[in-house]
Design a protein around this motif. Structure first.
Motif, mmCIF file in Angstrom:
data_model
loop_
_atom_site.group_PDB
_atom_site.id
_atom_site.type_symbol
_atom_site.label_atom_id
_atom_site.label_comp_id
_atom_site.label_asym_id
_atom_site.label_seq_id
_atom_site.Cartn_x
_atom_site.Cartn_y
_atom_site.Cartn_z
ATOM 1 N N ARG A 19 31.852 58.042 -47.454
ATOM 2 C CA ARG A 19 30.828 57.131 -46.927
ATOM 3 C C ARG A 19 30.704 57.252 -45.418
ATOM 4 O O ARG A 19 29.822 56.665 -44.820
ATOM 5 C CB ARG A 19 31.169 55.694 -47.293
ATOM 6 N N HIS A 20 31.614 57.996 -44.802
ATOM 7 C CA HIS A 20 31.655 58.126 -43.346
ATOM 8 C C HIS A 20 31.754 59.605 -42.996
ATOM 9 O O HIS A 20 32.348 60.379 -43.739
ATOM 10 C CB HIS A 20 32.862 57.387 -42.776
ATOM 11 N N GLN A 21 31.191 59.965 -41.841
ATOM 12 C CA GLN A 21 31.308 61.351 -41.403
ATOM 13 C C GLN A 21 32.700 61.541 -40.811
ATOM 14 O O GLN A 21 33.025 60.962 -39.781
ATOM 15 C CB GLN A 21 30.243 61.703 -40.369
ATOM 16 N N LEU A 22 33.502 62.331 -41.484
ATOM 17 C CA LEU A 22 34.872 62.580 -41.049
ATOM 18 C C LEU A 22 35.067 64.080 -40.858
ATOM 19 O O LEU A 22 35.297 64.816 -41.806
ATOM 20 C CB LEU A 22 35.862 62.024 -42.081
ATOM 21 N N LEU A 23 34.951 64.511 -39.613
ATOM 22 C CA LEU A 23 35.149 65.907 -39.270
ATOM 23 C C LEU A 23 36.645 66.192 -39.146
ATOM 24 O O LEU A 23 37.451 65.258 -39.043
ATOM 25 C CB LEU A 23 34.441 66.221 -37.952
ATOM 26 N N VAL A 24 37.030 67.445 -39.122
ATOM 27 C CA VAL A 24 38.463 67.764 -39.004
ATOM 28 C C VAL A 24 39.046 67.210 -37.715
ATOM 29 O O VAL A 24 40.228 66.860 -37.672
ATOM 30 C CB VAL A 24 38.749 69.282 -39.116
ATOM 31 N N GLU A 25 38.229 67.096 -36.672
ATOM 32 C CA GLU A 25 38.729 66.603 -35.391
ATOM 33 C C GLU A 25 38.629 65.089 -35.236
ATOM 34 O O GLU A 25 39.075 64.527 -34.238
ATOM 35 C CB GLU A 25 37.994 67.278 -34.228
#
Length: 113
Positions: free
Chosen positions: A19-25
């Motif tokens: 539901r959230h944008q979770l990039l590797v960083e």
């Protein structure tokens, strides 16, 4: 012989999207640790919640707990939905801070293959 390893889709209930944008960083932290909440979580979510007491990236969480990135993203998204963890702005918000970029690179190098 049966594998003792739990399949990733079993940990996420078959979900692959967050539901959230979770990039590797993306950095994650626990604003206020709740031991009662921790005890109510599944082992993998509990491990993520406990580790996130120290601000870590999605990549670092994946590497230190040897969980696939996709699983970490889904479980962290669930924790965010419970207001248990905080999503920090991505590295871009830190104007390419060398320390943040080094931590990201170190986390990526430790990802399980």
């Amino acid at each position: 012989m049966k594998s003792k390893r739990v399949r990733p889709y079993a940990l996420t209930g078959g979900r692959t999207r967050t539901r959230h944008q979770l990039l590797v960083e993306t950095l994650i932290s626990v604003p206020e640790f709740d031991p009662v909440l921790a005890e109510s979580l599944m082992p993998e979510s509990r491990a993520l919640y406990t580790r996130a007491c120290q601000r870590l990236s999605i990549a670092e969480l994946s590497a230190t707990l040897t969980l696939p990135l996709g699983v970490v993203r889904v479980l962290i998204s669930d924790l965010v939905g419970q207001d248990a963890v905080f999503i920090h702005p991505t590295a871009y918000a830190y104007e390419n801070n060398p320390q943040v970029l080094e931590r990201i690179l170190d986390g990526l190098k430790q990802l399980p293959v």
